[in-house]
Design a protein around this motif. Structure first.
Motif, mmCIF file in Angstrom:
data_model
loop_
_atom_site.group_PDB
_atom_site.id
_atom_site.type_symbol
_atom_site.label_atom_id
_atom_site.label_comp_id
_atom_site.label_asym_id
_atom_site.label_seq_id
_atom_site.Cartn_x
_atom_site.Cartn_y
_atom_site.Cartn_z
ATOM 1 N N GLN A 156 14.250 -4.962 76.557
ATOM 2 C CA GLN A 156 15.079 -4.748 77.649
ATOM 3 C C GLN A 156 16.118 -4.060 77.563
ATOM 4 O O GLN A 156 16.964 -4.546 76.583
ATOM 5 C CB GLN A 156 15.250 -5.884 78.616
ATOM 6 N N VAL A 157 16.677 -2.981 78.247
ATOM 7 C CA VAL A 157 17.872 -2.390 78.002
ATOM 8 C C VAL A 157 18.964 -2.916 78.918
ATOM 9 O O VAL A 157 18.660 -3.162 80.063
ATOM 10 C CB VAL A 157 17.783 -0.825 78.136
ATOM 11 N N PHE A 158 20.095 -3.256 78.277
ATOM 12 C CA PHE A 158 21.067 -3.885 79.185
ATOM 13 C C PHE A 158 22.202 -2.828 79.004
ATOM 14 O O PHE A 158 22.503 -2.121 77.977
ATOM 15 C CB PHE A 158 21.877 -5.153 78.633
ATOM 16 N N GLN A 159 23.049 -2.921 79.981
ATOM 17 C CA GLN A 159 24.494 -2.235 79.980
ATOM 18 C C GLN A 159 25.719 -3.091 79.815
ATOM 19 O O GLN A 159 25.719 -4.141 80.527
ATOM 20 C CB GLN A 159 24.506 -1.415 81.335
ATOM 21 N N ILE A 189 22.595 -1.715 75.288
ATOM 22 C CA ILE A 189 22.232 -2.219 74.238
ATOM 23 C C ILE A 189 20.621 -2.711 74.410
ATOM 24 O O ILE A 189 20.129 -2.714 75.698
ATOM 25 C CB ILE A 189 22.786 -3.556 73.964
ATOM 26 N N ILE A 244 17.369 -5.067 73.651
ATOM 27 C CA ILE A 244 17.135 -6.141 73.273
ATOM 28 C C ILE A 244 15.724 -6.579 73.380
ATOM 29 O O ILE A 244 15.031 -6.561 74.414
ATOM 30 C CB ILE A 244 18.021 -7.454 73.642
ATOM 31 N N ARG A 277 13.864 -13.958 75.735
ATOM 32 C CA ARG A 277 12.540 -13.027 75.124
ATOM 33 C C ARG A 277 11.312 -13.700 75.078
ATOM 34 O O ARG A 277 10.360 -12.892 75.773
ATOM 35 C CB ARG A 277 12.949 -12.634 73.852
#
Lengths: 276, 188
Positions: free
Chosen positions: B38-41, B55, B57, B105
């Motif tokens: 998953q992409v986080f801002q 990022i 993760i 996760r």
């Protein structure tokens, strides 16, 4: 925020009550105990233990493979819990067979069963001592679970033996209940103050609890009402009123069920706070 | 443990395209509820730079995996190369690993009632290929690396970024190259 885990609430509370009853029976058996009361209480403990074990299966995604849960004893407290509870269930069969015999070794059997049960309850509580969840990651978690055992075990025996137990035995049980309520109040106050210093997640748990009507219902049912009833009784020291015992039992049972539900509901875990 | 494979994520290069997420989903055809990667801002308030930073993760294949520790059925194993593998066939869906992982996760799949997670494409790694997420990264922001002291000694390599849980909980096998401070222009 956590979720309402009813199977786990029922499993833990019923299991702890069952083991509490057996422990109290072992404790009372130092002196003469009414055999009918003893048999009734022993039977009820087995019934509650069976219900607890059945309830635990509903938490699993694949309950048909529940037997695998004892295969990681080296590090998993859940494996240890299941093993101890299975041993306690087998020990209960031996215990009940001894109860049915006129000269059976019921005290020894009760001791063995409650030892396995208490180890199971301790393991059960250690499952939740996770570094990720500040609300659970403390010595308070095992303490809460053991207090439920003492409180509901003692109260169930009080209800069952209210007409047949001697006054001294009833008073002894009331004292156990009173001690559990007092320790529960004090430890929860310490728990809340500790949580307030346990970072953002700990504070979220405190805020959730204080804003929840269920928590305030628990405060009344689990602590205030029993405390008032018990203090009134101990200050007057009259004979034990059956209504007092039943009121205490109902209030504390509701309080403990709510308390355990809130235990799961109010758990806030450390997680990624970056924007999704 | 011979070595520890892990990820190096460069926030300076990451454009937040979520190609890594899609590559993972395409390869494993996961349920819609599952986001193994998953992409986080990064929240601008946590890292005050006037630009968007991302990022990516996935499972961090931690040195001290809490998921493996708490699992009652031994569904998790850690290979000699450090990859933490979840065996779907052994899982009974107790969800304790979900509670234990601070990165969220291991994820419960309510369709098949078990937990699933990223296994670092170990089948591809064993053939000398890159994991799908790494191979698909158009900007080269995500790399598969050996996590060791020489990597940690490099300038600019960080163990965590704002918005992530403390690495002390599980000792995750991921390192970051954080966004660099841009040129400041004063207009006073």
């Amino acid at each position: 925020m956590g979720t309402m885990e009813w199977p786990l609430v029922l499993f833990t509370v019923l299991g702890e009550t069952a083991i509490g009853i057996i422990f109290v029976l072992w404790w009372l058996d130092r002196a003469e105990v009414d055999p009918i009361f003893y048999k009734k209480a022993a039977l009820l403990s087995g019934l509650l233990l069976a219900l607890a074990l059945i309830a635990s299966l509903f938490h699993l995604g694949r309950p048909e493979y529940a037997y695998r849960a004892v295969s990681h004893l080296s590090t998993s407290w859940l494996s240890r819990e299941i093993l101890c509870f299975l041993f306690a269930a087998v020990a209960w069969l031996y215990f009940y067979s001894q109860v049915r015999q006129p000269k059976g070794k019921r005290r020894l059997a009760a001791g063995i069963t409650s030892t396995f049960g208490l180890l199971g309850i301790f393991s059960s509580s250690m499952i939740y001592v996770l570094p990720r969840v500040p609300a659970w990651d403390s010595v308070q978690t095992p303490l809460f679970f053991l207090l439920t055992t003492g409180l509901l075990g003692g109260l169930t025996c009080l209800v069952l033996g209210r007409k047949t137990l001697k006054l001294s035995q009833l008073q002894e049980l009331l004292l156990i209940v009173f001690t559990c309520v007092l320790v529960s109040i004090l430890s929860f106050a310490i728990y809340l103050s500790m949580l307030n210093t346990a970072g953002m997640e700990g504070m979220s748990t405190v805020q959730f609890l204080l804003a929840s009507p269920l928590f305030w219902l628990r405060v009344v049912a689990n602590w205030l009402l029993p405390l008032i009833l018990l203090v009134t009784y101990f200050s007057k020291q009259k004979t034990i009123n059956a209504n007092l015992v039943i009121m205490l039992f109902i209030a504390c049972s509701i309080g403990e069920l709510l308390g355990r539900a809130l235990f799961y509901l109010s758990a806030v875990g450390i997680s990624i706070t970056a924007l999704k | 443990m011979n070595k520890q494979l892990g990820f190096l994520h460069n926030s300076e290069k990451c454009v937040g395209c979520r190609g890594c997420e899609m590559a993972c989903k395409n390869l494993y055809q996961t349920d819609i509820s599952q986001r193994w990667r998953q992409v986080f801002q990064i929240d601008e308030n946590a890292y005050p730079l006037p630009s968007r930073m991302f990022i990516s993760i996935g499972c961090n294949h931690c040195s001290e995996p809490q998921c493996m520790k708490v699992c009652p059925v031994g569904a998790y194993t850690k290979r000699d190369d450090g990859i933490v593998i979840h065996d779907d066939n052994r899982c009974i869906g107790c969800r304790l690993c979900v509670m234990a992982c601070p990165y969220g996760r291991p994820q419960f799949n309510s369709v098949i009632n078990i937990v699933q997670k990223c296994n670092l494409c170990y089948q591809r790694v064993d053939k000398g290929e890159k994991p799908a997420c790494v191979a698909s990264c158009v900007a080269g922001a995500l790399e598969l690396v050996q996590i060791n002291s020489s990597l940690d000694a490099k300038t600019g390599v960080l163990k965590t970024l704002p918005g992530l849980p403390s690495p002390s909980i599980t000792n995750p096998s991921i390192r970051f190259v954080g966004p660099k401070q841009g040129k400041q222009v004063r207009r006073d």
